[in-house]
Design a protein around this motif. Structure first.
Motif, PDB file in Angstrom:
ATOM      1  N   SER A 101       0.655  -1.200   0.233  1.00 39.33           N
ATOM      2  CA  SER A 101      -0.124  -0.056  -0.052  1.00 39.33           C
ATOM      3  C   SER A 101       0.822   1.528  -0.034  1.00 39.33           C
ATOM      4  CB  SER A 101      -0.730  -0.061   1.249  1.00 39.33           C
ATOM      5  OG  SER A 101      -1.471   1.276   1.337  1.00 39.33           O
ATOM      6  N   GLN A 102       0.164   2.380  -0.820  1.00 37.18           N
ATOM      7  CA  GLN A 102       1.023   3.574  -0.830  1.00 37.18           C
ATOM      8  C   GLN A 102       0.849   4.407   0.545  1.00 37.18           C
ATOM      9  OE1 GLN A 102       2.894   4.999  -3.011  1.00 37.18           O
ATOM     10  NE2 GLN A 102       2.718   3.482  -4.504  1.00 37.18           N
ATOM     11  N   GLU A 103       0.129   3.675   1.451  1.00 37.97           N
ATOM     12  CA  GLU A 103       0.037   4.246   2.784  1.00 37.97           C
ATOM     13  C   GLU A 103       1.133   4.015   3.631  1.00 37.97           C
ATOM     14  OE1 GLU A 103      -2.780   6.516   1.653  1.00 37.97           O
ATOM     15  OE2 GLU A 103      -2.305   6.599   3.512  1.00 37.97           O
ATOM     16  N   THR A 104       1.894   2.979   3.274  1.00 43.96           N
ATOM     17  CA  THR A 104       2.942   2.642   4.057  1.00 43.96           C
ATOM     18  C   THR A 104       4.049   3.419   3.770  1.00 43.96           C
ATOM     19  OG1 THR A 104       2.313   0.183   3.984  1.00 43.96           O
ATOM     20  CG2 THR A 104       4.446   0.647   4.571  1.00 43.96           C
ATOM     21  N   ALA A 105       4.530   4.248   4.887  1.00 49.29           N
ATOM     22  CA  ALA A 105       5.287   5.522   4.905  1.00 49.29           C
ATOM     23  C   ALA A 105       6.725   5.156   5.477  1.00 49.29           C
ATOM     24  CB  ALA A 105       4.889   6.677   5.158  1.00 49.29           C
ATOM     25  N   ILE A 106       7.586   5.455   4.897  1.00 45.50           N
ATOM     26  CA  ILE A 106       9.183   5.108   5.222  1.00 45.50           C
ATOM     27  C   ILE A 106      10.070   6.547   5.253  1.00 45.50           C
ATOM     28  CG2 ILE A 106      11.318   4.104   5.138  1.00 45.50           C
ATOM     29  CD1 ILE A 106       9.963   1.773   3.930  1.00 45.50           C
ATOM     30  N   LEU A 107      10.486   6.984   6.400  1.00 44.81           N
ATOM     31  CA  LEU A 107      11.362   8.336   6.677  1.00 44.81           C
ATOM     32  C   LEU A 107      12.847   7.826   6.659  1.00 44.81           C
ATOM     33  CD1 LEU A 107      11.565  11.001   6.866  1.00 44.81           C
ATOM     34  CD2 LEU A 107      11.356  10.948   9.607  1.00 44.81           C
ATOM     35  N   ILE A 108      13.562   8.198   5.451  1.00 45.56           N
ATOM     36  CA  ILE A 108      14.916   8.060   5.413  1.00 45.56           C
ATOM     37  C   ILE A 108      15.533   9.250   6.052  1.00 45.56           C
ATOM     38  CG2 ILE A 108      17.008   7.493   3.828  1.00 45.56           C
ATOM     39  CD1 ILE A 108      14.828   6.642   1.938  1.00 45.56           C
ATOM     40  N   VAL A 109      16.726   8.948   7.008  1.00 42.42           N
ATOM     41  CA  VAL A 109      17.298  10.056   7.652  1.00 42.42           C
ATOM     42  C   VAL A 109      18.753   9.950   7.587  1.00 42.42           C
ATOM     43  CG1 VAL A 109      17.642  11.513   9.930  1.00 42.42           C
ATOM     44  CG2 VAL A 109      15.606  10.030   9.571  1.00 42.42           C
ATOM     45  N   GLU A 110      19.155  10.754   6.499  1.00 47.10           N
ATOM     46  CA  GLU A 110      20.679  10.507   5.948  1.00 47.10           C
ATOM     47  C   GLU A 110      21.333  11.660   5.425  1.00 47.10           C
ATOM     48  OE1 GLU A 110      24.023   9.567   4.832  1.00 47.10           O
ATOM     49  OE2 GLU A 110      23.224   7.689   5.444  1.00 47.10           O
ATOM     50  N   ASP A 111      22.657  12.171   5.972  1.00 50.41           N
ATOM     51  CA  ASP A 111      22.908  13.353   5.351  1.00 50.41           C
ATOM     52  C   ASP A 111      23.692  13.346   3.931  1.00 50.41           C
ATOM     53  OD1 ASP A 111      24.940  11.667   6.732  1.00 50.41           O
ATOM     54  OD2 ASP A 111      26.401  13.723   6.606  1.00 50.41           O
ATOM     55  N   GLU A 112      23.937  12.180   3.558  1.00 54.61           N
ATOM     56  CA  GLU A 112      24.380  12.199   2.444  1.00 54.61           C
ATOM     57  C   GLU A 112      23.287  11.930   1.239  1.00 54.61           C
ATOM     58  OE1 GLU A 112      27.713   9.589   1.578  1.00 54.61           O
ATOM     59  OE2 GLU A 112      28.324   9.452   3.592  1.00 54.61           O
TER      60      GLU A 112
ATOM     61  N   ALA B 114      14.922  12.962   5.154  1.00 49.08           N
ATOM     62  CA  ALA B 114      15.432  14.158   6.252  1.00 49.08           C
ATOM     63  C   ALA B 114      16.868  14.102   6.317  1.00 49.08           C
ATOM     64  CB  ALA B 114      14.904  13.942   7.600  1.00 49.08           C
ATOM     65  N   GLU B 115      17.648  15.175   6.224  1.00 48.93           N
ATOM     66  CA  GLU B 115      19.135  15.402   6.186  1.00 48.93           C
ATOM     67  C   GLU B 115      19.720  15.236   7.438  1.00 48.93           C
ATOM     68  OE1 GLU B 115      20.633  18.545   4.112  1.00 48.93           O
ATOM     69  OE2 GLU B 115      19.254  18.579   2.454  1.00 48.93           O
ATOM     70  N   HIS B 116      18.900  15.356   8.722  1.00 47.83           N
ATOM     71  CA  HIS B 116      19.602  15.173   9.880  1.00 47.83           C
ATOM     72  C   HIS B 116      18.362  14.813  10.836  1.00 47.83           C
ATOM     73  CE1 HIS B 116      18.025  19.289  10.695  1.00 47.83           C
ATOM     74  NE2 HIS B 116      18.570  19.710   9.682  1.00 47.83           N
ATOM     75  N   GLY B 117      18.901  14.634  12.135  1.00 46.91           N
ATOM     76  CA  GLY B 117      17.819  14.209  13.246  1.00 46.91           C
ATOM     77  C   GLY B 117      16.727  15.363  13.535  1.00 46.91           C
ATOM     78  N   GLY B 118      17.202  16.598  13.348  1.00 43.67           N
ATOM     79  CA  GLY B 118      16.101  17.818  13.741  1.00 43.67           C
ATOM     80  C   GLY B 118      15.215  17.869  12.999  1.00 43.67           C
ATOM     81  N   GLU B 119      15.510  17.701  11.612  1.00 38.37           N
ATOM     82  CA  GLU B 119      14.498  17.647  10.555  1.00 38.37           C
ATOM     83  C   GLU B 119      13.665  16.149  10.542  1.00 38.37           C
ATOM     84  OE1 GLU B 119      14.254  17.806   5.505  1.00 38.37           O
ATOM     85  OE2 GLU B 119      16.437  17.682   6.597  1.00 38.37           O
ATOM     86  N   ALA B 120      14.313  15.268  10.953  1.00 36.89           N
ATOM     87  CA  ALA B 120      13.437  13.873  11.201  1.00 36.89           C
ATOM     88  C   ALA B 120      12.277  14.281  12.029  1.00 36.89           C
ATOM     89  CB  ALA B 120      14.294  12.858  11.383  1.00 36.89           C
ATOM     90  N   LEU B 121      12.706  14.665  13.005  1.00 36.19           N
ATOM     91  CA  LEU B 121      11.702  14.771  14.317  1.00 36.19           C
ATOM     92  C   LEU B 121      10.542  15.877  13.666  1.00 36.19           C
ATOM     93  CD1 LEU B 121      13.969  15.281  17.427  1.00 36.19           C
ATOM     94  CD2 LEU B 121      12.700  13.271  16.627  1.00 36.19           C
ATOM     95  N   ASP B 122      10.812  16.762  12.966  1.00 36.34           N
ATOM     96  CA  ASP B 122       9.782  17.788  12.552  1.00 36.34           C
ATOM     97  C   ASP B 122       8.994  16.976  11.555  1.00 36.34           C
ATOM     98  OD1 ASP B 122      10.931  19.798  13.950  1.00 36.34           O
ATOM     99  OD2 ASP B 122      11.975  20.550  12.207  1.00 36.34           O
ATOM    100  N   LYS B 123       9.600  16.077  10.713  1.00 39.17           N
ATOM    101  CA  LYS B 123       8.537  15.224   9.917  1.00 39.17           C
ATOM    102  C   LYS B 123       7.642  14.595  10.377  1.00 39.17           C
ATOM    103  CE  LYS B 123      11.178  15.694   5.576  1.00 39.17           C
ATOM    104  NZ  LYS B 123      10.151  16.232   4.640  1.00 39.17           N
ATOM    105  N   LEU B 124       8.527  13.801  11.582  1.00 38.21           N
ATOM    106  CA  LEU B 124       7.572  12.687  12.512  1.00 38.21           C
ATOM    107  C   LEU B 124       6.255  13.521  13.105  1.00 38.21           C
ATOM    108  CD1 LEU B 124      10.210  10.565  13.885  1.00 38.21           C
ATOM    109  CD2 LEU B 124       8.383  10.004  12.412  1.00 38.21           C
ATOM    110  N   ALA B 125       6.597  14.520  13.537  1.00 39.33           N
ATOM    111  CA  ALA B 125       5.444  15.463  14.061  1.00 39.33           C
ATOM    112  C   ALA B 125       4.470  15.925  13.090  1.00 39.33           C
ATOM    113  CB  ALA B 125       6.071  16.553  14.877  1.00 39.33           C
ATOM    114  N   GLN B 126       4.649  15.944  11.945  1.00 38.80           N
ATOM    115  CA  GLN B 126       3.647  16.504  10.932  1.00 38.80           C
ATOM    116  C   GLN B 126       3.083  15.369  10.213  1.00 38.80           C
ATOM    117  OE1 GLN B 126       6.419  18.956   8.227  1.00 38.80           O
ATOM    118  NE2 GLN B 126       6.863  20.283  10.175  1.00 38.80           N
TER     119      GLN B 126
END
Length: 235
Positions: free
Chosen positions: A2-13, A34-46
């Protein structure tokens, strides 16, 4: 998938992010970066995600810090990416709540297989609730499936989701010996992939947490040398 299955990649490269994204999207997953942990936390919250792939060595907020902060608020599988394979890195990652790790350079096919396995085990990223199961009770150890609580000497022990699943699986099959390969298959969900030392590291951390409350309870998770592990109460 399903397209509803969402994955977040957190990697600076960026090159690595795009490569992982390409292979995951081929499998039908919705992927964000997300390029770093802070951005990842923002995306998870949104938004809502089912799994996080998290690099360790990143600017602004490293993977260890991000893993700890993610685990404080979210119960979803986390795969750590690391250029280093030392046991200390793995132990710290697992202690902070990671479910698995992959050492760079890695096979994208293997990473996809691990993603699929963790999503299957976690019910597609949602918390597993083993309702309508009886409480497992042993001397100084109580496992409550409905609430995912583990009590050792009446003390509530904090386990990661994988540590809990490992203990529950072994306790439900007392005195039965399982090889590391079989545990990867039954607990992690790996049919052909998976580092055997992952099992050893999780068993080590599980025993340490049990031993802090009652040393004899840690002995319930017994090593069968040359074979694997079993759950044994008394000898």
């Amino acid at each position: 998938m399903s397209q509803e299955t969402a994955i977040l990649i957190v990697e600076d490269e960026e090159r690595i992010r795009k490569l992982i994204r390409m292979f995951l999207e081929r499998e039908g997953y919705r992927v964000e970066e997300a390029e770093h942990g802070g951005e990842a936390l923002d995306k998870l919250a949104q938004g809502t995600f089912n799994l996080v792939i998290l690099d360790l060595m990143m600017p602004e907020m490293d993977g260890w810090t991000a893993c700890r902060k993610i685990r404080e608020s979210y119960d979803l599988p986390i795969i750590m990416l690391t250029a280093r394979g030392e046991e200390w890195d793995r132990v710290l990652g697992f202690e902070l709540g990671a479910d698995d790790y992959v050492v760079k350079p890695f096979s994208t096919r293997e990473l996809v297989m691990r993603v699929k396995a963790l999503l299957r085990r976690a019910g597609n990223g949602q918390t597993i609730k083993e309702t309508n199961e009886e409480v497992l009770s042993f001397p100084e150890l109580v496992i409550k499936p409905e609430s995912h609580k583990v009590l050792v000497a009446n003390e509530d022990i904090s386990l990661t989701p994988l540590e809990y699943d490992l203990l529950m699986f072994l306790a439900k099959h007392p005195n039965r010996v399982f090889t590391r390969e079989k545990l990867l298959e039954r607990v992690w969900g790996y049919d052909y992939f998976g580092e055997l030392r992952t099992v050893d590291t999780h068993v080590k951390r599980l025993r340490e947490k049990l031993a802090k409350a009652a040393p004899n309870v840690a002995d319930y998770v017994a090593t069968v040398w040359g074979v694997g592990y079993k759950f044994e109460v008394g000898k």
